[in-house]
Design a protein around this motif. Structure first.
Motif, PDB file in Angstrom:
ATOM      1  N   ALA A 157      -7.742  -7.894  -8.317  1.00 13.31           N
ATOM      2  CA  ALA A 157      -6.827  -7.743  -7.069  1.00 13.31           C
ATOM      3  C   ALA A 157      -5.363  -9.033  -7.682  1.00 13.31           C
ATOM      4  O   ALA A 157      -5.375  -9.834  -7.468  1.00 13.31           O
ATOM      5  CB  ALA A 157      -7.308  -8.238  -6.005  1.00 13.31           C
ATOM      6  N   MET A 158      -4.558  -8.542  -8.029  1.00 16.44           N
ATOM      7  CA  MET A 158      -3.016  -8.833  -8.360  1.00 16.44           C
ATOM      8  C   MET A 158      -1.792  -7.856  -7.744  1.00 16.44           C
ATOM      9  O   MET A 158      -2.140  -7.244  -8.168  1.00 16.44           O
ATOM     10  CB  MET A 158      -3.016  -9.538  -9.766  1.00 16.44           C
ATOM     11  CG  MET A 158      -1.687 -10.231 -10.060  1.00 16.44           C
ATOM     12  SD  MET A 158      -1.973 -10.417 -12.049  1.00 16.44           S
ATOM     13  CE  MET A 158      -3.105 -12.312 -12.029  1.00 16.44           C
ATOM     14  N   ASP A 159      -0.902  -8.158  -7.912  1.00 15.42           N
ATOM     15  CA  ASP A 159       0.852  -7.870  -7.852  1.00 15.42           C
ATOM     16  C   ASP A 159       0.574  -7.280  -8.612  1.00 15.42           C
ATOM     17  O   ASP A 159       0.339  -7.270 -10.173  1.00 15.42           O
ATOM     18  CB  ASP A 159       2.099  -8.824  -7.670  1.00 15.42           C
ATOM     19  CG  ASP A 159       3.276  -7.747  -7.145  1.00 15.42           C
ATOM     20  OD1 ASP A 159       3.335  -7.376  -6.228  1.00 15.42           O
ATOM     21  OD2 ASP A 159       3.480  -8.309  -8.193  1.00 15.42           O
ATOM     22  N   ALA A 315      -9.376  -4.125  -1.316  1.00 15.76           N
ATOM     23  CA  ALA A 315      -9.632  -2.645  -0.200  1.00 15.76           C
ATOM     24  C   ALA A 315      -9.993  -1.722  -0.525  1.00 15.76           C
ATOM     25  O   ALA A 315     -11.641  -0.753   0.100  1.00 15.76           O
ATOM     26  CB  ALA A 315      -9.258  -2.700   0.966  1.00 15.76           C
ATOM     27  N   LYS A 316      -9.755  -1.137  -1.941  1.00 16.95           N
ATOM     28  CA  LYS A 316      -9.675   0.332  -2.370  1.00 16.95           C
ATOM     29  C   LYS A 316     -10.910   0.043  -3.307  1.00 16.95           C
ATOM     30  O   LYS A 316     -11.861   1.074  -3.416  1.00 16.95           O
ATOM     31  CB  LYS A 316      -8.321   0.693  -3.449  1.00 16.95           C
ATOM     32  CG  LYS A 316      -7.927   1.157  -2.355  1.00 16.95           C
ATOM     33  CD  LYS A 316      -6.291   1.619  -3.055  1.00 16.95           C
ATOM     34  CE  LYS A 316      -5.527   2.241  -2.085  1.00 16.95           C
ATOM     35  NZ  LYS A 316      -4.044   2.797  -3.256  1.00 16.95           N
ATOM     36  N   ASN A 317     -11.167  -1.141  -3.709  1.00 24.24           N
ATOM     37  CA  ASN A 317     -12.331  -1.136  -5.084  1.00 24.24           C
ATOM     38  C   ASN A 317     -13.974  -1.824  -3.692  1.00 24.24           C
ATOM     39  O   ASN A 317     -15.035  -0.886  -3.987  1.00 24.24           O
ATOM     40  CB  ASN A 317     -12.660  -2.945  -5.878  1.00 24.24           C
ATOM     41  CG  ASN A 317     -11.225  -2.510  -6.160  1.00 24.24           C
ATOM     42  OD1 ASN A 317     -10.552  -1.657  -6.487  1.00 24.24           O
ATOM     43  ND2 ASN A 317     -10.755  -3.329  -6.769  1.00 24.24           N
ATOM     44  N   LEU A 327      -9.552   5.107   2.067  1.00 27.12           N
ATOM     45  CA  LEU A 327      -8.322   4.329   2.169  1.00 27.12           C
ATOM     46  C   LEU A 327      -7.564   5.245   1.190  1.00 27.12           C
ATOM     47  O   LEU A 327      -6.017   5.481   1.252  1.00 27.12           O
ATOM     48  CB  LEU A 327      -8.678   2.750   1.754  1.00 27.12           C
ATOM     49  CG  LEU A 327      -9.297   1.856   2.836  1.00 27.12           C
ATOM     50  CD1 LEU A 327      -9.733   0.901   2.436  1.00 27.12           C
ATOM     51  CD2 LEU A 327      -8.990   2.700   3.888  1.00 27.12           C
ATOM     52  N   ASP A 328      -8.470   6.349   0.206  1.00 27.99           N
ATOM     53  CA  ASP A 328      -6.912   6.524  -0.921  1.00 27.99           C
ATOM     54  C   ASP A 328      -6.382   7.403   0.051  1.00 27.99           C
ATOM     55  O   ASP A 328      -5.070   7.559  -0.058  1.00 27.99           O
ATOM     56  CB  ASP A 328      -8.098   7.441  -2.029  1.00 27.99           C
ATOM     57  CG  ASP A 328      -8.184   5.578  -3.234  1.00 27.99           C
ATOM     58  OD1 ASP A 328      -7.016   5.629  -3.144  1.00 27.99           O
ATOM     59  OD2 ASP A 328      -9.139   6.200  -3.898  1.00 27.99           O
ATOM     60  N   LEU A 371     -12.394  -3.143   8.401  1.00 26.28           N
ATOM     61  CA  LEU A 371     -10.742  -4.119   8.434  1.00 26.28           C
ATOM     62  C   LEU A 371     -10.757  -4.384   9.781  1.00 26.28           C
ATOM     63  O   LEU A 371     -10.182  -6.184   9.733  1.00 26.28           O
ATOM     64  CB  LEU A 371     -10.096  -3.439   8.683  1.00 26.28           C
ATOM     65  CG  LEU A 371     -10.209  -2.232   7.323  1.00 26.28           C
ATOM     66  CD1 LEU A 371      -8.571  -1.566   7.166  1.00 26.28           C
ATOM     67  CD2 LEU A 371      -9.963  -3.413   6.159  1.00 26.28           C
ATOM     68  N   ASN A 372     -11.679  -4.337  10.998  1.00 23.16           N
ATOM     69  CA  ASN A 372     -11.452  -5.535  11.936  1.00 23.16           C
ATOM     70  C   ASN A 372     -12.145  -6.915  11.624  1.00 23.16           C
ATOM     71  O   ASN A 372     -11.404  -7.370  12.211  1.00 23.16           O
ATOM     72  CB  ASN A 372     -11.741  -4.549  13.104  1.00 23.16           C
ATOM     73  CG  ASN A 372     -11.313  -3.452  13.801  1.00 23.16           C
ATOM     74  OD1 ASN A 372      -9.564  -3.644  14.093  1.00 23.16           O
ATOM     75  ND2 ASN A 372     -11.139  -2.075  14.260  1.00 23.16           N
TER      76      ASN A 372
END
Length: 413
Positions: A157-159, A315-317, A327-328, A371-372
């Motif tokens: 998880a990084m830019d 989120a995807k992971n 999500l994809d 997500l909520n």
């Protein structure tokens, strides 16, 4: 190869009437791993698995199927008509070695052609079935464990742009032997990973190792008693490895004064080539600038609180794996993403905490529920951090007001 007790007894009986020669191959030579031991271990472990009654099985990363090895302390072999006997020996203090025994009349063949054959064959097998290793030090001895970690840059998880910059730098390093030779610089690369706890420093190191297929040396400076031991530890590391000194600010403080910091720098510079050296710290400002200057730490990587781009990867992971790539399919257009993006801009949450929030719920509710749940967590953290900032500002204002009152009283008198 046969490893039965009767065969061993016959061989020993033969040695009783005819002088035998023994050669020991220890696992360690001083502080360094004996490459011949590793090759012999691979060679013997692969022999006779079709006839052996006792086997061990393991699976190597990225290799399909199982690797079978024969178990047992003793086994014999034959080369050009000469029989030899191998024995796996462990001393009372835990030191391991292979003992090779053969008749003296076979000395010239065994000590030249046979041993060379075993080492060459074993080296090929060891390379083919190689497992990445994690080596950690107990005082001045490296202890070896298999390294298995699922981290990769794809899931980190990084830019994305920052991540690609790091990947490009690593690839340039491993392909840069001729470049480093041309410019007259040692073939080493230093990385400084800094940021709050939970921002992914350890995961980043694992992703580096998996990308490059490098072993990891986890060097605990607090277990190294003097600079001579430190030099030995560094000079006995393998090529194609990552040397990690975690929490370097704490380690250097615990090991002593400026003189020992200088020795750490010098010893790091004297270690073998094709090495990556990684320092990690939670407190960049505490480090001696000379310790992390360019040439020692070539690339500084800040691992900070979770950004929106990092969230999308997490989120995807985490969530996608449970909900059929939902999500994809929706990409950045999920209606809750905009709310999360706004909250992340004003909330300090580490990637580890964010992932934990998603994982805690994603097995029992749907994507929207996960997500909520994250939104509720971010709102609580945001409110708490805003209160903390407000209270801190009020405290600073009171101190200033008090200071001005005292100064004003002094002027009046």
């Amino acid at each position: 190869m046969k490893g039965d007790t009767l065969g061993e007894s016959r061989f020993k009986l033969g040695c009783f009437f005819s002088p035998c020669v023994e050669i020991n191959f220890p696992e360690l030579q001083g502080l360094q791993l004996n490459q011949a031991y590793l090759a012999i271990n691979a060679y013997l472990g692969s022999k006779g698995t079709d006839k052996a009654n006792c086997l061990s099985a393991s699976q190597v990363r990225d290799v399909k199927g199982l690797v079978l090895k024969r178990e047992g302390k003793t086994m014999n072999d034959e080369y050009k008509g000469f029989k030899v006997w191998w024995k796996n020996v462990t001393s009372p203090n835990g030191d391991k070695s292979y003992q090779l025994t053969f008749h003296s009349r076979a000395r010239s063949v065994i000590t030249t052609a046979y041993i060379q054959y075993v080492v060459e064959e074993g080296t090929l097998l060891h390379t083919k079935n190689k497992k990445m290793k994690l080596l950690s030090n107990e005082q001045s001895i490296w202890r070896i464990n298999d390294f298995e970690h699922p981290a990769s840059f794809q899931t980190f998880a990084m830019d994305p742009e920052k991540k690609q910059e790091i990947i490009d730098d690593l690839i340039a390093f491993i392909n840069g032997k001729e470049y480093y030779k041309k410019i007259g610089k040692a073939w080493k690369r230093g990385y400084l990973l800094y940021g709050p706890p939970g921002t992914g420093k350890s995961t980043m190191i694992a992703a580096m190792a998996n990308l490059l297929n490098y072993c990891i040396y986890d060097l605990d400076l607090t277990s190294v008693h003097n600079n001579l031991d430190l030099k030995k530890m560094l000079t006995t590391t393998f090529s194609r490895s990552i040397i990690v000194i975690g929490d370097i600010d704490c380690s250097v403080n615990l090991t002593g004064n400026r003189i020992q910091k200088d020795n750490l720098r010098k010893n790091g510079e004297q270690s073998k080539e094709e090495r990556i050296i990684v320092f990690t710290t939670n407190h960049l400002q505490k480090l001696d600038p000379a310790l992390i200057r360019r040439g020692r730490m070539d690339m500084r990587i800040e691992l900070s609180y979770c950004t929106y781009e990092a969230f999308k990867i997490l989120a995807k992971n985490v969530v996608t794996s449970r909900f059929d790539n939902y999500l994809d399919r929706c990409g950045d257009h999920h209606p809750l993403f905009e709310k999360i993006k706004t909250l992340l801009e004003g909330t300090m949450i580490t990637p580890a905490d964010l992932a934990e929030t998603l994982m805690a719920r994603n097995q029992i509710i749907d994507v929207d529920g996960s997500l909520n749940s994250l939104i509720q967590t971010l709102e609580r953290m945001n409110n708490y951090q805003r209160r903390q900032r407000h209270e801190h500002k009020e405290k600073q204002d009171r101190k200033k007001h008090k200071k001005y009152n005292i100064f004003g009283s002094l002027l009046e008198h």
